[in-house]
Design a protein around this motif. Structure first.
Motif, PDB file in Angstrom:
ATOM      1  N   LEU A   1     112.590 104.024  24.550  1.00 15.34           N
ATOM      2  CA  LEU A   1     111.599 103.359  23.692  1.00 15.34           C
ATOM      3  C   LEU A   1     110.323 103.061  24.473  1.00 15.34           C
ATOM      4  O   LEU A   1     109.206 103.256  23.973  1.00 15.34           O
ATOM      5  N   GLU A   2     110.495 102.596  25.718  1.00 15.92           N
ATOM      6  CA  GLU A   2     109.330 102.322  26.570  1.00 15.92           C
ATOM      7  C   GLU A   2     108.599 103.618  26.936  1.00 15.92           C
ATOM      8  O   GLU A   2     107.362 103.657  26.959  1.00 15.92           O
ATOM      9  N   VAL A   3     109.356 104.692  27.190  1.00 20.54           N
ATOM     10  CA  VAL A   3     108.737 105.993  27.501  1.00 20.54           C
ATOM     11  C   VAL A   3     107.883 106.462  26.325  1.00 20.54           C
ATOM     12  O   VAL A   3     106.728 106.878  26.501  1.00 20.54           O
ATOM     13  N   PHE A   4     108.433 106.390  25.117  1.00 18.25           N
ATOM     14  CA  PHE A   4     107.674 106.822  23.941  1.00 18.25           C
ATOM     15  C   PHE A   4     106.441 105.941  23.728  1.00 18.25           C
ATOM     16  O   PHE A   4     105.371 106.436  23.360  1.00 18.25           O
ATOM     17  N   TYR A   5     106.594 104.648  23.978  1.00 19.09           N
ATOM     18  CA  TYR A   5     105.454 103.739  23.829  1.00 19.09           C
ATOM     19  C   TYR A   5     104.341 104.096  24.818  1.00 19.09           C
ATOM     20  O   TYR A   5     103.162 104.185  24.444  1.00 19.09           O
ATOM     21  N   LEU A   6     104.716 104.316  26.085  1.00 18.93           N
ATOM     22  CA  LEU A   6     103.717 104.650  27.109  1.00 18.93           C
ATOM     23  C   LEU A   6     103.021 105.971  26.800  1.00 18.93           C
ATOM     24  O   LEU A   6     101.801 106.099  26.965  1.00 18.93           O
ATOM     25  N   ILE A   7     103.794 106.955  26.342  1.00 16.28           N
ATOM     26  CA  ILE A   7     103.204 108.261  26.040  1.00 16.28           C
ATOM     27  C   ILE A   7     102.245 108.146  24.854  1.00 16.28           C
ATOM     28  O   ILE A   7     101.121 108.669  24.901  1.00 16.28           O
ATOM     29  N   ARG A   8     102.676 107.461  23.801  1.00 13.29           N
ATOM     30  CA  ARG A   8     101.812 107.309  22.632  1.00 13.29           C
ATOM     31  C   ARG A   8     100.520 106.578  23.008  1.00 13.29           C
ATOM     32  O   ARG A   8      99.429 106.931  22.533  1.00 13.29           O
ATOM     33  N   ARG A   9     100.644 105.568  23.864  1.00 15.08           N
ATOM     34  CA  ARG A   9      99.456 104.812  24.275  1.00 15.08           C
ATOM     35  C   ARG A   9      98.503 105.703  25.066  1.00 15.08           C
ATOM     36  O   ARG A   9      97.280 105.646  24.864  1.00 15.08           O
ATOM     37  N   GLN A  10      99.052 106.536  25.963  1.00 13.13           N
ATOM     38  CA  GLN A  10      98.202 107.410  26.760  1.00 13.13           C
ATOM     39  C   GLN A  10      97.569 108.509  25.913  1.00 13.13           C
ATOM     40  O   GLN A  10      96.438 108.929  26.164  1.00 13.13           O
ATOM     41  N   LEU A  11      98.302 108.995  24.897  1.00 14.19           N
ATOM     42  CA  LEU A  11      97.745 110.037  24.041  1.00 14.19           C
ATOM     43  C   LEU A  11      96.611 109.523  23.154  1.00 14.19           C
ATOM     44  O   LEU A  11      95.805 110.315  22.658  1.00 14.19           O
TER      45      LEU A  11
ATOM     46  N   LEU B   1     109.573 107.090  35.073  1.00  9.92           N
ATOM     47  CA  LEU B   1     108.686 107.109  36.239  1.00  9.92           C
ATOM     48  C   LEU B   1     107.602 108.168  36.087  1.00  9.92           C
ATOM     49  O   LEU B   1     106.465 107.977  36.528  1.00  9.92           O
ATOM     50  N   ARG B   2     107.920 109.282  35.442  1.00 15.42           N
ATOM     51  CA  ARG B   2     106.934 110.350  35.260  1.00 15.42           C
ATOM     52  C   ARG B   2     105.761 109.893  34.397  1.00 15.42           C
ATOM     53  O   ARG B   2     104.626 110.349  34.605  1.00 15.42           O
ATOM     54  N   VAL B   3     106.029 109.040  33.421  1.00 11.86           N
ATOM     55  CA  VAL B   3     104.927 108.603  32.556  1.00 11.86           C
ATOM     56  C   VAL B   3     104.343 107.264  33.004  1.00 11.86           C
ATOM     57  O   VAL B   3     103.195 106.953  32.665  1.00 11.86           O
ATOM     58  N   LYS B   4     105.102 106.502  33.778  1.00 15.40           N
ATOM     59  CA  LYS B   4     104.609 105.207  34.243  1.00 15.40           C
ATOM     60  C   LYS B   4     103.716 105.360  35.471  1.00 15.40           C
ATOM     61  O   LYS B   4     102.673 104.695  35.590  1.00 15.40           O
ATOM     62  N   ILE B   5     104.118 106.231  36.404  1.00 14.58           N
ATOM     63  CA  ILE B   5     103.337 106.420  37.638  1.00 14.58           C
ATOM     64  C   ILE B   5     103.128 107.918  37.889  1.00 14.58           C
ATOM     65  O   ILE B   5     103.602 108.466  38.888  1.00 14.58           O
ATOM     66  N   PRO B   6     102.426 108.622  36.993  1.00 21.15           N
ATOM     67  CA  PRO B   6     102.287 110.081  37.143  1.00 21.15           C
ATOM     68  C   PRO B   6     101.635 110.507  38.453  1.00 21.15           C
ATOM     69  O   PRO B   6     101.984 111.554  39.015  1.00 21.15           O
ATOM     70  N   LEU B   7     100.686 109.714  38.964  1.00 26.17           N
ATOM     71  CA  LEU B   7      99.988 110.097  40.197  1.00 26.17           C
ATOM     72  C   LEU B   7     100.858 109.912  41.435  1.00 26.17           C
ATOM     73  O   LEU B   7     100.715 110.645  42.415  1.00 26.17           O
ATOM     74  N   ARG B   8     101.769 108.943  41.413  1.00 24.88           N
ATOM     75  CA  ARG B   8     102.622 108.671  42.576  1.00 24.88           C
ATOM     76  C   ARG B   8     104.039 109.193  42.412  1.00 24.88           C
ATOM     77  O   ARG B   8     104.871 109.038  43.298  1.00 24.88           O
ATOM     78  N   TYR B   9     104.308 109.839  41.278  1.00 27.40           N
ATOM     79  CA  TYR B   9     105.680 110.242  40.964  1.00 27.40           C
ATOM     80  C   TYR B   9     106.309 111.104  42.071  1.00 27.40           C
ATOM     81  O   TYR B   9     107.432 110.840  42.511  1.00 27.40           O
ATOM     82  N   LYS B  10     105.576 112.118  42.517  1.00 26.12           N
ATOM     83  CA  LYS B  10     106.163 113.060  43.484  1.00 26.12           C
ATOM     84  C   LYS B  10     106.401 112.434  44.847  1.00 26.12           C
ATOM     85  O   LYS B  10     107.227 112.919  45.626  1.00 26.12           O
ATOM     86  N   THR B  11     105.685 111.360  45.164  1.00 28.07           N
ATOM     87  CA  THR B  11     105.935 110.683  46.441  1.00 28.07           C
ATOM     88  C   THR B  11     107.080 109.673  46.314  1.00 28.07           C
ATOM     89  O   THR B  11     107.729 109.353  47.306  1.00 28.07           O
ATOM     90  N   VAL B  12     107.323 109.201  45.106  1.00 30.68           N
ATOM     91  CA  VAL B  12     108.413 108.242  44.885  1.00 30.68           C
ATOM     92  C   VAL B  12     109.737 108.965  44.667  1.00 30.68           C
ATOM     93  O   VAL B  12     110.758 108.632  45.272  1.00 30.68           O
ATOM     94  N   VAL B  13     109.722 109.976  43.792  1.00 30.02           N
ATOM     95  CA  VAL B  13     110.946 110.724  43.472  1.00 30.02           C
ATOM     96  C   VAL B  13     110.951 112.017  44.286  1.00 30.02           C
ATOM     97  O   VAL B  13     110.492 113.059  43.823  1.00 30.02           O
ATOM     98  N   THR B  14     111.451 111.944  45.495  1.00 28.95           N
ATOM     99  CA  THR B  14     111.530 113.102  46.376  1.00 28.95           C
ATOM    100  C   THR B  14     112.871 113.816  46.179  1.00 28.95           C
ATOM    101  O   THR B  14     113.827 113.220  45.675  1.00 28.95           O
TER     102      THR B  14
END
Length: 325
Positions: free
Chosen positions: A200-210, A106-119
């Motif tokens: 695997l999905e987390v690493f993929y998302l991070i690599r794509r964003q980097l 969730l931190r890498v998929k929705i970084p802008l909404r993370y803190k409102t989703v994971v309270t």
């Protein structure tokens, strides 16, 4: 109670050593999360929950394992109660690891909404839910899925009455059908495979964003996702160590169930048991070497509470890095 053999003495010594590393190390993890505000986000709360389970392994499961190894004569249900805590704590560890994996996703998929989703409230509910589910799964043998029927038949065949008195051994009271079909095939293997896919999905998302310029919650996407990548690698290592530590024992359980005539070397069984118990001592070492916030906080706790002379205050890192480290 039979006398302790030299082999049992060696077994007990190794178990005690594991407990002496596991309990203080994981208490230190919980202490670090408690005293450092930078370790108060959901991931580190789940890590603290995992540490609680690991403390219980060292303080409760290992002493009970030593007791079972000595082989006392007990009532069937007494032995069953001794065998169940390890099932509860293993399941709690798996669910905590799953919660950590989902949180990092969730931190890498929705970084802008993370803190409102994971309270904090939702994280606390998730931790409580993990422990309740672990109790249900781990105590299932107490509700009837055990070897009482077979033991009672053998007990009655000897002309005895009342609740059976047995030499307390794990496999004598816990059903291998429960361990393989329910515990392993439902509550261990699928979560491990799911966590592998999540990372695997987390690493993929991070690599794509980097690889491109995007806006992120910390302002600098490369800095934000670079730190996420580092923490994700450390937590994936924790998962890998857990899998490598627990799969051998579950594979041996499968052999016991599907090939009753197959001979299992006792040394191999002991090594598998040591791996499962030793896993509880591994995590604090990984945190200390791979996650800077833990390393810094461990040093601060040591300097503040265990040094003979007070040391200069330890810098906990730049304030702007704390929310995302």
């Amino acid at each position: 109670m039979p006398p302790v053999s030299a082999f049992q003495a060696a077994y007990i010594s190794i178990e005690v050593l594991i407990a002496l590393v596991s309990v203080p190390g994981n208490v230190l993890v919980i202490w670090a999360v408690r005293v450092n505000q930078a370790l108060r986000d959901a991931t580190f709360c789940f890590i603290a929950s995992l540490a609680v389970a690991d403390v219980a392994v060292g303080a409760l499961v290992i002493p009970l394992a030593i007791l079972i190894n000595i082989g006392p004569q007990t009532y069937f249900h007494t032995c069953l109660m001794v065998a169940c805590p390890v099932l509860i704590l293993t399941q709690s560890s798996i669910l905590a690891l799953l919660a950590i994996a989902v949180d990092r996703y969730l931190r890498v998929k929705i970084p802008l909404r993370y803190k409102t989703v994971v309270t904090p409230r939702r994280a606390a509910v998730a931790i409580a839910g993990c422990w309740i589910l672990s109790l249900v799964v781990g105590l299932t043998p107490m509700f009837g899925w055990n070897n009482l029927g077979a033991v009672q038949r053998a007990w009655a065949a000897n002309g005895s009455a009342g609740e059976p008195v047995i030499k307390c051994e794990f496999e004598k009271v816990i059903s291998m059908e429960y361990m393989v079909y329910f515990n392993f095939f439902v509550w261990v293997l699928p979560p491990l495979l799911l966590m592998a896919l999540v990372y695997l999905e987390v690493f993929y998302l991070i690599r794509r964003q980097l690889s491109k310029k995007v806006s992120a919650s910390s302002g600098d996407p490369h800095k934000y996702y670079g730190k996420e990548l580092k923490i994700a690698k450390s937590l994936a290592l924790i998962l890998l160590l857990f899998a490598l530590s627990w799969l051998p024992l579950h594979i041996l359980n499968c052999i016991t169930l599907f090939c009753p005539s197959c001979r299992k070397p006792s040394l191999l069984t002991y090594i598998a048991i040591f791996l499962t118990h030793g896993n509880s001592a591994m995590n604090p070492i990984v945190y200390a070497f791979r996650i800077q916030k833990f390393r810094v906080t461990f040093l601060k706790i040591w300097n503040d509470h265990f040094r003979c002379q007070p040391a200069p205050p330890v810098d906990e890192g730049p304030p702007e890095e704390r929310p995302d480290d």
